[in-house]
Enzyme design. Structure first.
Site, PDB file in Angstrom:
ATOM      1  N   ASN A  35     -62.751 -26.686 -24.387  1.00 29.40           N
ATOM      2  CA  ASN A  35     -62.947 -26.084 -25.709  1.00 29.40           C
ATOM      3  C   ASN A  35     -61.775 -25.183 -26.047  1.00 29.40           C
ATOM      4  OD1 ASN A  35     -65.609 -27.135 -26.090  1.00 29.40           O
ATOM      5  ND2 ASN A  35     -66.333 -25.641 -24.607  1.00 29.40           N
ATOM      6  N   ASP A  50     -72.400 -18.882 -16.690  1.00 28.14           N
ATOM      7  CA  ASP A  50     -72.572 -20.003 -17.600  1.00 28.14           C
ATOM      8  C   ASP A  50     -71.497 -21.071 -17.392  1.00 28.14           C
ATOM      9  OD1 ASP A  50     -73.753 -21.285 -19.780  1.00 28.14           O
ATOM     10  OD2 ASP A  50     -72.345 -20.362 -21.185  1.00 28.14           O
ATOM     11  N   ASP A  51     -70.272 -20.649 -17.137  1.00 32.61           N
ATOM     12  CA  ASP A  51     -69.163 -21.606 -17.020  1.00 32.61           C
ATOM     13  C   ASP A  51     -69.266 -22.413 -15.738  1.00 32.61           C
ATOM     14  OD1 ASP A  51     -67.762 -20.762 -19.463  1.00 32.61           O
ATOM     15  OD2 ASP A  51     -67.656 -18.864 -18.380  1.00 32.61           O
ATOM     16  N   LYS A  71     -72.682 -16.364 -28.046  1.00 28.52           N
ATOM     17  CA  LYS A  71     -73.628 -16.908 -27.063  1.00 28.52           C
ATOM     18  C   LYS A  71     -75.020 -16.312 -27.285  1.00 28.52           C
ATOM     19  CE  LYS A  71     -70.934 -19.461 -24.267  1.00 28.52           C
ATOM     20  NZ  LYS A  71     -71.167 -20.795 -23.727  1.00 28.52           N
ATOM     21  N   GLU A  81     -69.605 -14.659 -18.589  1.00 30.43           N
ATOM     22  CA  GLU A  81     -69.040 -15.658 -19.499  1.00 30.43           C
ATOM     23  C   GLU A  81     -67.534 -15.484 -19.622  1.00 30.43           C
ATOM     24  OE1 GLU A  81     -71.448 -17.834 -21.290  1.00 30.43           O
ATOM     25  OE2 GLU A  81     -69.572 -18.938 -21.406  1.00 30.43           O
ATOM     26  N   TYR A 130     -70.132 -20.898 -33.200  1.00 29.55           N
ATOM     27  CA  TYR A 130     -69.831 -21.216 -31.797  1.00 29.55           C
ATOM     28  C   TYR A 130     -68.564 -22.060 -31.778  1.00 29.55           C
ATOM     29  CZ  TYR A 130     -71.245 -22.512 -26.992  1.00 29.55           C
ATOM     30  OH  TYR A 130     -71.295 -22.708 -25.642  1.00 29.55           O
ATOM     31  N   ARG A 173     -60.535 -15.460 -19.794  1.00 31.20           N
ATOM     32  CA  ARG A 173     -60.434 -16.925 -19.973  1.00 31.20           C
ATOM     33  C   ARG A 173     -61.363 -17.325 -21.114  1.00 31.20           C
ATOM     34  NH1 ARG A 173     -63.677 -20.426 -20.740  1.00 31.20           N
ATOM     35  NH2 ARG A 173     -64.722 -20.983 -18.822  1.00 31.20           N
TER      36      ARG A 173
HETATM   37  N1  NDP Z   1     -68.186 -27.886 -22.460  1.00 28.25           N
HETATM   38  C1  NDP Z   1     -68.609 -26.801 -21.856  1.00 28.25           C
HETATM   39  O1  NDP Z   1     -69.809 -26.475 -21.894  1.00 28.25           O
HETATM   40  C2  NDP Z   1     -67.655 -25.945 -21.131  1.00 28.25           C
HETATM   41  C3  NDP Z   1     -66.324 -26.135 -21.250  1.00 28.25           C
HETATM   42  N2  NDP Z   1     -65.456 -25.352 -20.550  1.00 28.25           N
HETATM   43  C4  NDP Z   1     -64.037 -25.562 -20.784  1.00 28.25           C
HETATM   44  O2  NDP Z   1     -63.423 -26.012 -19.620  1.00 28.25           O
HETATM   45  C5  NDP Z   1     -62.083 -25.550 -19.588  1.00 28.25           C
HETATM   46  C6  NDP Z   1     -61.778 -24.989 -18.226  1.00 28.25           C
HETATM   47  O3  NDP Z   1     -62.611 -23.903 -17.953  1.00 28.25           O
HETATM   48  P1  NDP Z   1     -62.683 -23.285 -16.469  1.00 28.25           P
HETATM   49  O4  NDP Z   1     -63.025 -24.316 -15.501  1.00 28.25           O
HETATM   50  O5  NDP Z   1     -63.538 -22.107 -16.548  1.00 28.25           O
HETATM   51  O6  NDP Z   1     -61.169 -22.835 -16.288  1.00 28.25           O
HETATM   52  P2  NDP Z   1     -60.397 -22.519 -14.953  1.00 28.25           P
HETATM   53  O7  NDP Z   1     -59.224 -21.746 -15.340  1.00 28.25           O
HETATM   54  O8  NDP Z   1     -61.330 -21.972 -13.943  1.00 28.25           O
HETATM   55  O9  NDP Z   1     -59.924 -23.965 -14.433  1.00 28.25           O
HETATM   56  C7  NDP Z   1     -58.955 -24.736 -15.058  1.00 28.25           C
HETATM   57  C8  NDP Z   1     -58.517 -25.812 -14.099  1.00 28.25           C
HETATM   58  O10 NDP Z   1     -57.682 -26.710 -14.798  1.00 28.25           O
HETATM   59  C9  NDP Z   1     -56.515 -26.920 -14.038  1.00 28.25           C
HETATM   60  N3  NDP Z   1     -55.393 -27.236 -14.916  1.00 28.25           N
HETATM   61  C10 NDP Z   1     -54.791 -26.442 -15.811  1.00 28.25           C
HETATM   62  N4  NDP Z   1     -53.807 -27.102 -16.411  1.00 28.25           N
HETATM   63  C11 NDP Z   1     -53.786 -28.328 -15.882  1.00 28.25           C
HETATM   64  C12 NDP Z   1     -52.987 -29.472 -16.083  1.00 28.25           C
HETATM   65  N5  NDP Z   1     -52.010 -29.489 -16.986  1.00 28.25           N
HETATM   66  N6  NDP Z   1     -53.226 -30.569 -15.353  1.00 28.25           N
HETATM   67  C13 NDP Z   1     -54.206 -30.565 -14.440  1.00 28.25           C
HETATM   68  N7  NDP Z   1     -55.019 -29.522 -14.216  1.00 28.25           N
HETATM   69  C14 NDP Z   1     -54.797 -28.422 -14.919  1.00 28.25           C
HETATM   70  C15 NDP Z   1     -56.286 -25.623 -13.287  1.00 28.25           C
HETATM   71  O11 NDP Z   1     -55.440 -25.900 -12.201  1.00 28.25           O
HETATM   72  P3  NDP Z   1     -54.946 -24.772 -11.176  1.00 28.25           P
HETATM   73  O12 NDP Z   1     -56.166 -24.398 -10.403  1.00 28.25           O
HETATM   74  O13 NDP Z   1     -53.949 -25.486 -10.341  1.00 28.25           O
HETATM   75  O14 NDP Z   1     -54.396 -23.661 -11.983  1.00 28.25           O
HETATM   76  C16 NDP Z   1     -57.718 -25.284 -12.909  1.00 28.25           C
HETATM   77  O15 NDP Z   1     -58.090 -25.968 -11.743  1.00 28.25           O
HETATM   78  C17 NDP Z   1     -61.940 -24.566 -20.751  1.00 28.25           C
HETATM   79  O16 NDP Z   1     -61.289 -25.191 -21.811  1.00 28.25           O
HETATM   80  C18 NDP Z   1     -63.357 -24.270 -21.160  1.00 28.25           C
HETATM   81  O17 NDP Z   1     -63.459 -24.045 -22.538  1.00 28.25           O
HETATM   82  C19 NDP Z   1     -65.875 -24.383 -19.683  1.00 28.25           C
HETATM   83  C20 NDP Z   1     -67.201 -24.139 -19.535  1.00 28.25           C
HETATM   84  C21 NDP Z   1     -68.202 -24.881 -20.286  1.00 28.25           C
HETATM   85  C1  PYR Z   2     -68.676 -23.512 -23.626  1.00 27.43           C
HETATM   86  C2  PYR Z   2     -68.111 -22.502 -22.768  1.00 27.43           C
HETATM   87  O1  PYR Z   2     -68.833 -21.724 -22.172  1.00 27.43           O
HETATM   88  C3  PYR Z   2     -66.689 -22.438 -22.600  1.00 27.43           C
HETATM   89  O2  PYR Z   2     -65.973 -23.268 -23.130  1.00 27.43           O
HETATM   90  O3  PYR Z   2     -66.250 -21.512 -21.923  1.00 27.43           O
HETATM   91 MG    MG Z   3     -67.787 -20.082 -21.415  1.00 23.61          MG
END
Ligand code: NDP
Ligand code: PYR
Ligand code: MG
Length: 615
Positions: free
Chosen positions: A471, A329-330, A234, A306, A163, A216
């Site tokens: 991540n 999941d996200d 997963k 996912e 993972y 993504r």
């Molecule tokens: N720990 C966990 O269990 C999980 C972790 N994650 C992690 O979270 C991260 C984001 O995932 P997700 O939400 O799906 O992604 P999205 O693409 O949906 O969202 C990313 C967000 O970050 C913003 N962003 C990007 N670059 C910057 C920056 N330099 N400064 C400020 N804001 C910024 C984007 O802004 P804008 O909208 O303006 O483009 C957007 O709002 C990934 O790395 C993923 O691995 C996700 C799910 C679960």
């Molecule tokens: C953990 C997870 O689902 C992610 O980083 O997208």
């Molecule tokens: Mg994910």
């Protein structure tokens, strides 16, 4: 038609030689356009140093059609090649005789425990994480039970291998390390045939599908078809952590192209070499997939979305939630795990959830999903309208703090967070302006929680709560060491990918892992064991509360806000029970009567990787 029963009959009654001939003749009738058995028997020629060409495969010319014939009775060599039943050196003497294995294996017999010890020794010798990943994937393809035994019993050590973070690198290099398909690839080429494609999968009783379109992948962006590593990873956690049977799990990658130029120019790229399909073309493929899934597996199959990009993720969830058992999941799993961490953290920082102020860096799936669930929980706790509780939560995206003056230009999922405030550009200024008690990173961009940001958090919080969710490790907003050092040992820290314990000023700090892997396996088990037909937000809240309740004083004493993964199966059973209980309460469950003891029931449903004895 050759059947397993007939082959078994032949073997038992007439002996193995007759069975072999029968199979060969049946096979040869399917070669070269279906000539008669006699004709084909005469034509069984010898090629390659006198080896009989029983199936006519070697003698067929390039333009002659042959049948990819296989006899699916798991015995002898076939048994050793069947990952569901292979036990490697653990076959007993009796089994070697009964299943035509004699001579195919060396004389020594290993217990499963000895095999586990040997493999862990080998894995530990690999210094490169990707080598460990590949060794684990090889094992999964060779001996499924041993793979899961290793994973279950060494979960803390092997989770980072199968993972995050290693799965991220595996996806980036998937084209090079690809050996055998581990899931279904559904591309634009399969349009109009998706139901048939589902039927090509060897298992029938699918209970959970994890599907990605690869746009993504973690915080690594668009990896197209190579995102397959994510559904595969997963689902291995669904089995290891949540106890779902491996045969009930189906990894799917929808390939609509990629906008990743590097992949498009890579001669070894395994996906469609075209720009991503969008709009109607994309929607129609996804719709065909969702319809086919329900048609083939029924109403109660769980579809977990996912690592879709947010411009599709929210829409898909909204579109299919009323008609399918779907879960993102996200958006939802991450929300549930973070809320659990926050509820647990109240034991360390004090107050109620409503007493806190939250600031997010990142306003996408994870950020807005978590924000909404926090707001919902607070509104339930204080019995106030969610429009009010949302005001405790602020988000920063790539353009700065989300404020009301930006409302018109915001994507729909950001609009509820556009509160009254003057525009603020960067994170540091936002931290200083909002003065949050909790800072959550969900941007996918590494190193964004700078020294100044962490110091600012520590300047107005006795115990700043800092979650760096992005991540893999390379994208983490800060490291554990940075969080503890810059806050002078006062931060309560957890991250999406794991960090080792940190020693600061003579004290050891153990960072927790705020990852949806704590939630989705137990959550999914709860849905499936109760026969739930829809996901409801209250089920997510039930999962959060269940996980938070599993954090013990000894964990808090180390600064942890999550329980250790070493106990995850028990934790998943508990989460599953609470989710199922809520599903029954809400009338969403179809499996009746409701078991009295849901925890015990969840545990009894769980897959065990222990070898079985073959008769
Ligand atoms: N720990 C966990 O269990 C999980 C972790 N994650 C992690 O979270 C991260 C984001 O995932 P997700 O939400 O799906 O992604 P999205 O693409 O949906 O969202 C990313 C967000 O970050 C913003 N962003 C990007 N670059 C910057 C920056 N330099 N400064 C400020 N804001 C910024 C984007 O802004 P804008 O909208 O303006 O483009 C957007 O709002 C990934 O790395 C993923 O691995 C996700 C799910 C679960
Ligand atoms: C953990 C997870 O689902 C992610 O980083 O997208
Ligand atoms: Mg994910």
């Amino acid at each position: 038609m050759i059947t397993l029963k007939r082959i078994t009959f032949l073997r038992v009654v007439l002996g193995r030689e007759v069975e072999r001939k029968f199979c060969a003749l049946m096979a040869s009738t399917m070669v070269n356009g279906g000539h008669s058995v006699e004709e084909e028997e005469k034509k069984n020629v010898t090629v390659g140093g006198g080896v009989e060409d029983l199936y006519g495969e070697d003698s067929a010319t390039e333009d002659q059609l042959i049948t990819p014939w296989t006899v699916s009775v798991a015995s002898g060599y076939t048994l050793l090649r069947d990952p569901h039943h292979n036990k490697g050196l653990a076959f007993t003497e009796k089994e070697k005789d009964a299943h035509y294995l004699r001579g195919l294996l060396p004389p020594a017999i290993f217990t499963q425990e000895l095999q586990e010890k040997k493999l862990m020794n080998i894995l530990r010798q690999y210094k490169v994480p990707l080598q460990r990943y590949m060794a684990m994937m090889d094992l999964q393809e060779r001996n499924e039970k041993l793979f899961y035994k290793l994973l279950i019993e060494n979960v803390e050590e092997l989770l980072p291998v199968v993972y995050t973070p290693t799965v991220g690198e595996a996806c980036q290099k998937y084209g090079s390390i690809f050996r055998r398909p581990q899931g279904l690839y559904i591309s634009l080429k399969e349009k109009g045939k998706i139901l048939e494609v589902l039927k090509n999968w060897p298992e029938r009783n699918i209970q959970v599908i994890v599907v990605t379109d690869g746009e993504r992948i973690l915080g690594l962006g668009d990896l197209g078809c190579q995102g397959m590593g994510i559904p595969v990873g997963k689902l291995s956690l669904y089995t290891a952590l949540g106890g779902l049977r491996p045969s009930a799990c189906l990894p799917v990658t929808i390939d609509v192209g990629t906008n990743n130029e590097q992949l498009l120019n890579d001669e070894f790229y395994i996906g469609l070499k075209q720009k991503r399909a969008t709009g109607k073309e994309y929607a129609e493929l996804l719709d065909e997939f969702m319809t086919a899934v329900k048609q083939n597996y029924g109403e109660k199959v769980l579809v977990q979305f996912e690592d879709f990009a947010n411009h599709n993720a929210f829409e898909l969830l909204t579109k299919y939630s009323p008609t399918h058992l779907v879960f993102n999941d996200d958006i939802q799993g991450t929300a549930s795990v973070v809320l659990a961490g926050l509820l647990a953290a109240l034991n360390l920082v004090g107050g109620t959830l409503a007493d806190h102020k939250f600031l997010f860096l990142g306003a996408g799936e994870a950020g807005t999903g978590i924000a909404e669930l926090i707001a919902l929980e607070i509104s339930k706790q204080i019995k106030g309208p969610i429009e009010e509780t949302r005001k405790k939560i602020w988000l920063v995206d790539s353009k700065g703090l989300i404020v009301s003056s930006r409302k018109e230009s915001l994507q729909h999922f950001k609009k509820p967070w556009a509160h009254e405030h003057e525009p603020v550009k960067g994170l540091l200024d936002a931290v200083k302006a909002i003065k949050p008690t909790v800072l959550i990173g969900s941007s996918g961009v590494g190193k964004t929680f700078t020294k100044e940001v962490v110091e600012a958090m520590a300047s107005f919080n006795e115990k700043p709560l800092i979650l760096a969710l992005s991540n893999p490790t390379s994208q983490s907003e800060c490291t554990a060491e940075e969080a503890y050092t810059w806050s002078k040992g006062r931060a309560i820290f957890a991250s999406g990918s794991p960090f080792d314990p940190v020693e600061y000023n003579g004290k050891v700090f153990v960072p927790g892992q705020a990852n949806n892997a704590y939630i989705f396996p137990g959550f999914g088990l709860g849905l499936i064991m109760s026969g739930a037909i829809r996901v409801h937000d209250d089920l997510l809240l039930a999962a959060s509360e269940a996980l938070a309740a599993q954090v013990k004083q000894e964990n808090f004493d180390k600064g942890l806000i999550y329980p250790p993964f070493s106990n995850i199966r028990k934790i998943s059973a508990y989460i599953a029970a609470k989710v199922a209980a809520k599903a029954y309460e809400l009338g969403l469950s179809s499996r009746l009567p409701r078991p009295k003891d849901l925890v015990q029931h969840a545990e009894s449903c769980m897959y065990s990787p222990v070898y079985r004895c073959y008769r």
